[in-house]
Design a protein around this motif. Sequence first.
Motif, PDB file in Angstrom:
ATOM      1  N   PHE A 159       0.737  -1.122   0.013  1.00 31.39           N
ATOM      2  CA  PHE A 159       0.115  -0.181  -0.101  1.00 31.39           C
ATOM      3  C   PHE A 159       0.893   1.164   0.005  1.00 31.39           C
ATOM      4  CE2 PHE A 159      -2.467  -3.299   1.995  1.00 31.39           C
ATOM      5  CZ  PHE A 159      -3.431  -3.322   1.387  1.00 31.39           C
ATOM      6  N   VAL A 160       0.637   2.133  -0.677  1.00 31.42           N
ATOM      7  CA  VAL A 160       1.001   3.586  -0.853  1.00 31.42           C
ATOM      8  C   VAL A 160       0.285   4.488  -0.460  1.00 31.42           C
ATOM      9  CG1 VAL A 160       2.504   5.071  -2.249  1.00 31.42           C
ATOM     10  CG2 VAL A 160       2.697   2.642  -2.604  1.00 31.42           C
ATOM     11  N   GLU A 161       0.731   5.469   0.346  1.00 28.88           N
ATOM     12  CA  GLU A 161      -0.308   6.828   0.577  1.00 28.88           C
ATOM     13  C   GLU A 161       0.490   8.029  -0.034  1.00 28.88           C
ATOM     14  OE1 GLU A 161      -1.494   7.212   4.715  1.00 28.88           O
ATOM     15  OE2 GLU A 161      -2.171   5.380   4.830  1.00 28.88           O
ATOM     16  N   MET A 162      -0.099   8.800  -0.900  1.00 26.79           N
ATOM     17  CA  MET A 162       0.612  10.134  -1.357  1.00 26.79           C
ATOM     18  C   MET A 162       0.072  11.287  -0.764  1.00 26.79           C
ATOM     19  SD  MET A 162       1.407   8.792  -5.342  1.00 26.79           S
ATOM     20  CE  MET A 162       2.540   9.849  -5.634  1.00 26.79           C
ATOM     21  N   SER A 163       0.664  12.549  -0.992  1.00 25.28           N
ATOM     22  CA  SER A 163       0.259  13.621  -0.187  1.00 25.28           C
ATOM     23  C   SER A 163      -0.896  14.153  -0.719  1.00 25.28           C
ATOM     24  CB  SER A 163       1.375  14.374  -0.446  1.00 25.28           C
ATOM     25  OG  SER A 163       1.555  14.990  -1.583  1.00 25.28           O
ATOM     26  N   ASN A 164      -1.606  13.700  -1.958  1.00 29.62           N
ATOM     27  CA  ASN A 164      -2.889  14.544  -2.265  1.00 29.62           C
ATOM     28  C   ASN A 164      -3.497  13.545  -3.363  1.00 29.62           C
ATOM     29  OD1 ASN A 164      -2.395  15.509  -5.030  1.00 29.62           O
ATOM     30  ND2 ASN A 164      -1.033  16.883  -4.027  1.00 29.62           N
ATOM     31  N   ASP A 165      -4.764  13.678  -3.364  1.00 28.97           N
ATOM     32  CA  ASP A 165      -5.744  12.740  -4.285  1.00 28.97           C
ATOM     33  C   ASP A 165      -5.077  12.832  -5.949  1.00 28.97           C
ATOM     34  OD1 ASP A 165      -7.042  12.134  -2.222  1.00 28.97           O
ATOM     35  OD2 ASP A 165      -8.789  13.012  -2.610  1.00 28.97           O
ATOM     36  N   ASP A 166      -4.988  14.007  -6.181  1.00 31.58           N
ATOM     37  CA  ASP A 166      -4.514  14.291  -7.956  1.00 31.58           C
ATOM     38  C   ASP A 166      -3.119  13.412  -8.051  1.00 31.58           C
ATOM     39  OD1 ASP A 166      -6.638  15.670  -8.355  1.00 31.58           O
ATOM     40  OD2 ASP A 166      -5.495  17.622  -8.056  1.00 31.58           O
ATOM     41  N   GLU A 167      -2.437  13.381  -7.302  1.00 30.42           N
ATOM     42  CA  GLU A 167      -0.849  12.704  -7.211  1.00 30.42           C
ATOM     43  C   GLU A 167      -1.322  10.914  -7.291  1.00 30.42           C
ATOM     44  OE1 GLU A 167       1.416  13.953  -4.018  1.00 30.42           O
ATOM     45  OE2 GLU A 167       1.952  16.025  -5.209  1.00 30.42           O
ATOM     46  N   GLU A 168      -2.166  10.673  -6.413  1.00 28.35           N
ATOM     47  CA  GLU A 168      -2.448   9.355  -6.412  1.00 28.35           C
ATOM     48  C   GLU A 168      -3.231   8.800  -7.723  1.00 28.35           C
ATOM     49  OE1 GLU A 168      -4.861   8.880  -2.719  1.00 28.35           O
ATOM     50  OE2 GLU A 168      -3.105   8.393  -1.581  1.00 28.35           O
ATOM     51  N   ILE A 169      -4.150   9.742  -8.244  1.00 31.59           N
ATOM     52  CA  ILE A 169      -4.856   9.316  -9.312  1.00 31.59           C
ATOM     53  C   ILE A 169      -3.873   9.009 -10.539  1.00 31.59           C
ATOM     54  CG2 ILE A 169      -6.508  10.211 -11.010  1.00 31.59           C
ATOM     55  CD1 ILE A 169      -8.065  11.449  -8.643  1.00 31.59           C
ATOM     56  N   LYS A 170      -2.914  10.424 -10.615  1.00 32.50           N
ATOM     57  CA  LYS A 170      -2.037  10.051 -11.754  1.00 32.50           C
ATOM     58  C   LYS A 170      -1.166   8.734 -11.724  1.00 32.50           C
ATOM     59  CE  LYS A 170       0.523  12.119 -14.936  1.00 32.50           C
ATOM     60  NZ  LYS A 170       0.231  12.170 -16.428  1.00 32.50           N
ATOM     61  N   ALA A 171      -0.925   8.503 -10.509  1.00 31.44           N
ATOM     62  CA  ALA A 171       0.132   7.318 -10.150  1.00 31.44           C
ATOM     63  C   ALA A 171      -0.593   6.093 -10.852  1.00 31.44           C
ATOM     64  CB  ALA A 171       0.463   7.293  -8.855  1.00 31.44           C
ATOM     65  N   ILE A 172      -2.094   5.917 -10.105  1.00 29.63           N
ATOM     66  CA  ILE A 172      -2.801   4.753 -10.619  1.00 29.63           C
ATOM     67  C   ILE A 172      -3.100   4.674 -12.021  1.00 29.63           C
ATOM     68  CG2 ILE A 172      -5.179   3.824 -10.354  1.00 29.63           C
ATOM     69  CD1 ILE A 172      -5.213   5.157  -7.557  1.00 29.63           C
ATOM     70  N   GLU A 173      -3.352   5.689 -12.834  1.00 30.54           N
ATOM     71  CA  GLU A 173      -3.601   5.708 -14.075  1.00 30.54           C
ATOM     72  C   GLU A 173      -2.253   5.328 -14.945  1.00 30.54           C
ATOM     73  OE1 GLU A 173      -4.928   9.629 -14.962  1.00 30.54           O
ATOM     74  OE2 GLU A 173      -7.121   9.059 -14.383  1.00 30.54           O
ATOM     75  N   THR A 174      -1.192   5.922 -14.514  1.00 36.54           N
ATOM     76  CA  THR A 174       0.110   5.515 -15.085  1.00 36.54           C
ATOM     77  C   THR A 174       0.587   4.207 -15.011  1.00 36.54           C
ATOM     78  OG1 THR A 174       0.403   7.821 -15.114  1.00 36.54           O
ATOM     79  CG2 THR A 174       2.279   6.305 -15.883  1.00 36.54           C
ATOM     80  N   LEU A 175       0.446   3.625 -13.783  1.00 37.40           N
ATOM     81  CA  LEU A 175       1.166   2.363 -13.214  1.00 37.40           C
ATOM     82  C   LEU A 175       0.411   1.280 -13.298  1.00 37.40           C
ATOM     83  CD1 LEU A 175       3.223   3.880 -10.442  1.00 37.40           C
ATOM     84  CD2 LEU A 175       4.151   3.156 -12.367  1.00 37.40           C
ATOM     85  N   ASP A 176      -1.016   1.077 -13.597  1.00 37.24           N
ATOM     86  CA  ASP A 176      -1.856  -0.117 -13.437  1.00 37.24           C
ATOM     87  C   ASP A 176      -1.577  -0.804 -14.836  1.00 37.24           C
ATOM     88  OD1 ASP A 176      -3.922  -1.928 -12.581  1.00 37.24           O
ATOM     89  OD2 ASP A 176      -5.118  -0.766 -13.912  1.00 37.24           O
ATOM     90  N   GLY A 177      -1.011  -1.945 -14.355  1.00 39.60           N
ATOM     91  CA  GLY A 177      -0.844  -2.874 -15.681  1.00 39.60           C
ATOM     92  C   GLY A 177       0.777  -2.734 -16.187  1.00 39.60           C
ATOM     93  N   ALA A 178       1.457  -1.941 -15.727  1.00 37.81           N
ATOM     94  CA  ALA A 178       2.904  -1.737 -16.035  1.00 37.81           C
ATOM     95  C   ALA A 178       3.785  -2.774 -15.653  1.00 37.81           C
ATOM     96  CB  ALA A 178       3.420  -0.275 -15.311  1.00 37.81           C
ATOM     97  N   GLN A 179       4.784  -2.857 -16.216  1.00 39.21           N
ATOM     98  CA  GLN A 179       5.769  -4.067 -16.118  1.00 39.21           C
ATOM     99  C   GLN A 179       6.709  -3.644 -15.230  1.00 39.21           C
ATOM    100  OE1 GLN A 179       6.107  -7.391 -17.037  1.00 39.21           O
ATOM    101  NE2 GLN A 179       4.032  -7.247 -18.193  1.00 39.21           N
ATOM    102  N   TRP A 180       7.065  -4.210 -14.221  1.00 38.12           N
ATOM    103  CA  TRP A 180       8.040  -3.660 -13.246  1.00 38.12           C
ATOM    104  C   TRP A 180       8.668  -4.939 -12.424  1.00 38.12           C
ATOM    105  CZ3 TRP A 180       7.818  -2.122  -7.596  1.00 38.12           C
ATOM    106  CH2 TRP A 180       8.688  -1.487  -7.009  1.00 38.12           C
ATOM    107  N   MET A 181       9.738  -5.236 -12.370  1.00 39.41           N
ATOM    108  CA  MET A 181      10.770  -6.233 -11.971  1.00 39.41           C
ATOM    109  C   MET A 181      10.233  -7.298 -12.305  1.00 39.41           C
ATOM    110  SD  MET A 181      11.245  -4.744  -7.847  1.00 39.41           S
ATOM    111  CE  MET A 181      12.438  -5.981  -7.575  1.00 39.41           C
ATOM    112  N   GLY A 182       9.823  -7.595 -13.424  1.00 43.93           N
ATOM    113  CA  GLY A 182       9.486  -8.898 -14.239  1.00 43.93           C
ATOM    114  C   GLY A 182       8.152  -9.273 -13.938  1.00 43.93           C
ATOM    115  N   ARG A 183       7.202  -8.237 -13.689  1.00 45.33           N
ATOM    116  CA  ARG A 183       5.933  -8.683 -13.340  1.00 45.33           C
ATOM    117  C   ARG A 183       5.058  -7.462 -13.818  1.00 45.33           C
ATOM    118  NH1 ARG A 183       4.682 -12.000  -8.419  1.00 45.33           N
ATOM    119  NH2 ARG A 183       6.600 -13.260  -7.984  1.00 45.33           N
TER     120      ARG A 183
END
Length: 81
Positions: A46-70
Amino acid sequence: MSIYVGNLSYDISENDLQSVFADYGEVKRVYLPLDRETKRKRGFGFVEMSNDDEEIKAIETLDGAQWMGRQIKVNKAKPRD
């Protein structure tokens, strides 16, 4: 709001996860639960960020991304019942 990050490598550290999410804003907290019996990481966190806009941007960008072979799953964390 908290972000759920699933399908993580068991070798990941809190610093690894924090560095990835830091690209999208200020990370307030990172938590990687451990299995009660084996004391190994459980493959999600779980990750908590300082505001909702940052969290939404991270979710939209990282969901489904390949990282460390997964392919990681990133979405809004659901509250515990």
